[in-house]
Design a protein around this motif. Structure first.
Motif, short mmCIF file in Angstrom:
data_model
loop_
_atom_site.label_atom_id
_atom_site.label_comp_id
_atom_site.label_asym_id
_atom_site.label_seq_id
_atom_site.Cartn_x
_atom_site.Cartn_y
_atom_site.Cartn_z
N THR A 86 -19.11 -31.91 68.18
CA THR A 86 -19.18 -30.88 66.77
C THR A 86 -20.63 -30.49 66.51
N ASP A 87 -20.85 -29.53 65.89
CA ASP A 87 -22.15 -28.88 65.31
C ASP A 87 -23.15 -29.13 66.25
N VAL A 88 -22.99 -28.19 67.20
CA VAL A 88 -24.15 -28.31 68.36
C VAL A 88 -24.92 -27.08 68.23
N MET A 89 -24.82 -26.05 67.32
CA MET A 89 -25.87 -24.93 67.40
C MET A 89 -26.99 -25.15 67.20
N ASP A 90 -27.50 -26.12 66.60
CA ASP A 90 -28.90 -26.28 66.63
C ASP A 90 -29.52 -27.24 67.84
N CYS A 91 -28.87 -27.64 68.93
CA CYS A 91 -29.32 -28.45 69.75
C CYS A 91 -30.05 -27.78 70.95
N PHE A 92 -29.96 -26.55 71.22
CA PHE A 92 -30.56 -25.94 72.41
C PHE A 92 -31.25 -24.63 71.88
N PRO A 93 -32.32 -24.07 72.50
CA PRO A 93 -32.92 -22.85 71.92
C PRO A 93 -31.90 -21.60 72.27
N GLU A 94 -30.94 -21.63 73.20
CA GLU A 94 -30.11 -20.50 73.66
C GLU A 94 -29.03 -20.48 72.55
N LEU A 95 -28.68 -21.71 72.07
CA LEU A 95 -27.65 -21.48 70.77
C LEU A 95 -28.33 -21.18 69.57
N ARG A 96 -29.43 -21.57 69.36
CA ARG A 96 -30.26 -21.23 68.06
C ARG A 96 -30.39 -19.83 67.85
N SER A 97 -30.54 -18.87 69.14
CA SER A 97 -30.81 -17.75 69.15
C SER A 97 -29.29 -16.99 68.77
N ILE A 98 -28.23 -17.61 69.10
CA ILE A 98 -27.02 -17.15 68.89
C ILE A 98 -26.59 -17.16 67.38
N VAL A 99 -27.34 -18.34 66.81
CA VAL A 99 -27.34 -18.33 65.15
C VAL A 99 -27.87 -17.36 64.60
N LYS A 100 -29.09 -16.91 65.10
CA LYS A 100 -29.86 -15.92 64.66
C LYS A 100 -29.22 -14.65 64.82
N LYS A 101 -28.82 -14.37 65.95
CA LYS A 101 -28.07 -13.12 66.22
C LYS A 101 -26.85 -12.78 65.30
N SER A 102 -26.15 -14.00 65.12
CA SER A 102 -24.82 -13.91 64.17
C SER A 102 -25.44 -13.64 62.78
N PHE A 103 -26.33 -14.02 62.20
CA PHE A 103 -26.73 -13.97 60.88
C PHE A 103 -27.04 -12.45 60.63
N GLU A 104 -27.93 -12.20 61.79
CA GLU A 104 -28.32 -10.66 61.67
C GLU A 104 -27.26 -9.71 61.82
N LEU A 105 -26.16 -10.04 62.67
CA LEU A 105 -25.04 -8.98 62.81
C LEU A 105 -23.88 -9.08 61.77
N VAL A 106 -23.65 -10.34 61.67
CA VAL A 106 -22.31 -10.44 60.85
C VAL A 106 -22.51 -11.12 59.49
N GLY A 107 -23.71 -11.45 59.26
CA GLY A 107 -24.11 -12.21 57.88
C GLY A 107 -23.56 -13.80 57.85
N ILE A 108 -23.06 -14.33 59.17
CA ILE A 108 -22.38 -15.59 59.12
C ILE A 108 -23.28 -16.31 60.07
N GLU A 109 -23.61 -17.56 59.64
CA GLU A 109 -24.04 -18.86 60.45
C GLU A 109 -23.07 -19.42 60.88
N PRO A 110 -22.79 -19.18 62.08
CA PRO A 110 -21.65 -19.86 62.86
C PRO A 110 -21.52 -21.48 62.98
N LYS A 111 -20.77 -22.01 63.23
CA LYS A 111 -20.62 -23.56 63.59
C LYS A 111 -20.02 -23.60 65.23
N GLY A 112 -20.65 -24.47 65.64
CA GLY A 112 -20.31 -24.54 67.28
C GLY A 112 -19.97 -25.91 67.73
N ASN A 113 -18.88 -25.94 68.51
CA ASN A 113 -18.63 -27.31 69.11
C ASN A 113 -18.64 -27.11 70.63
#
Length: 190
Positions: free
Chosen positions: A90-117
């Motif tokens: 659980t909670d892996v979105m901070d573990c790798f650069p590519e996942l952190r870029s998905i978090v940034k793009k998610s917040f930019e496009l839909v205003g939500i910081e996603p959770k990832g497993n």
């Protein structure tokens, strides 16, 4: 799907996430990263831990995976993986650069910081996923490597490496089988 979720789905489908089996195994060795009670996921991990297996009944468990201080025992966890159980990490979105870029793009496009497993399985997998279920929020699932056969709203879908699917809120879904070793990331928007 809203136009911005369409853009986000395309972004996640197109981004190359280069995480290997060894990368995940090394990540699991960071003992204090994987606590039985993870404050960021209060209710979800209060019972099962931040790393769990899916047992033969399609339920999550963490028996014999945590020490007396509540931290992951890597050797026991690796043994479950080697025996073919799917691990939910659980909670892996901070573990790798590519996942952190998905978090940034998610917040930019839909205003939500996603959770990832991560769903992490060896080829000789026993139970590929949780039993068919619905989630009360949208999910984008990306296979980082491997192939999985999904059932989504009674339709079978083969998801190949580096491809992503969008799961609408309350749509019944499950992974029926892993075709090979696999690492998938489910990205949840709630």
């Amino acid at each position: 799907m809203t136009p911005n979720f369409e853009l986000l789905h395309k972004y996640i489908n197109d981004i190359q996430v280069n995480i290997t089996e060894n990368d995940v195994l090394e990540l699991l060795k960071i003992k204090r990263r994987w606590a039985f009670r993870n404050p960021s996921r209060r209710a979800y991990t209060a019972v099962n831990g931040s790393v769990q297996i899916i047992d033969e009944n399609g339920k999550t468990r963490s028996d014999n995976m945590y020490d007396l201080e509540g931290y992951l025992i890597y050797e026991n966890t690796k043994e479950f993986y080697d025996r073919g159980f799917t691990l939910i990490i659980t909670d892996v979105m901070d573990c790798f650069p590519e996942l952190r870029s998905i978090v940034k793009k998610s917040f930019e496009l839909v205003g939500i910081e996603p959770k990832g497993n991560f769903y992490f399985s060896s080829a000789k997998n026993k139970k590929a996923s949780l039993d068919e279920h619905k989630d009360a929020y949208p999910i984008i699932a990306k296979n980082i490597y491997g192939e999985t056969l999904w059932t989504i709203d009674k339709n079978n879908v083969l998801l190949d490496k580096q491809n992503a699917i969008f799961l609408h809120t309350n749509v019944p879904h499950a992974v029926l089988e892993n075709k090979s070793k696999r690492l998938s990331c489910t990205i949840s928007f709630y």
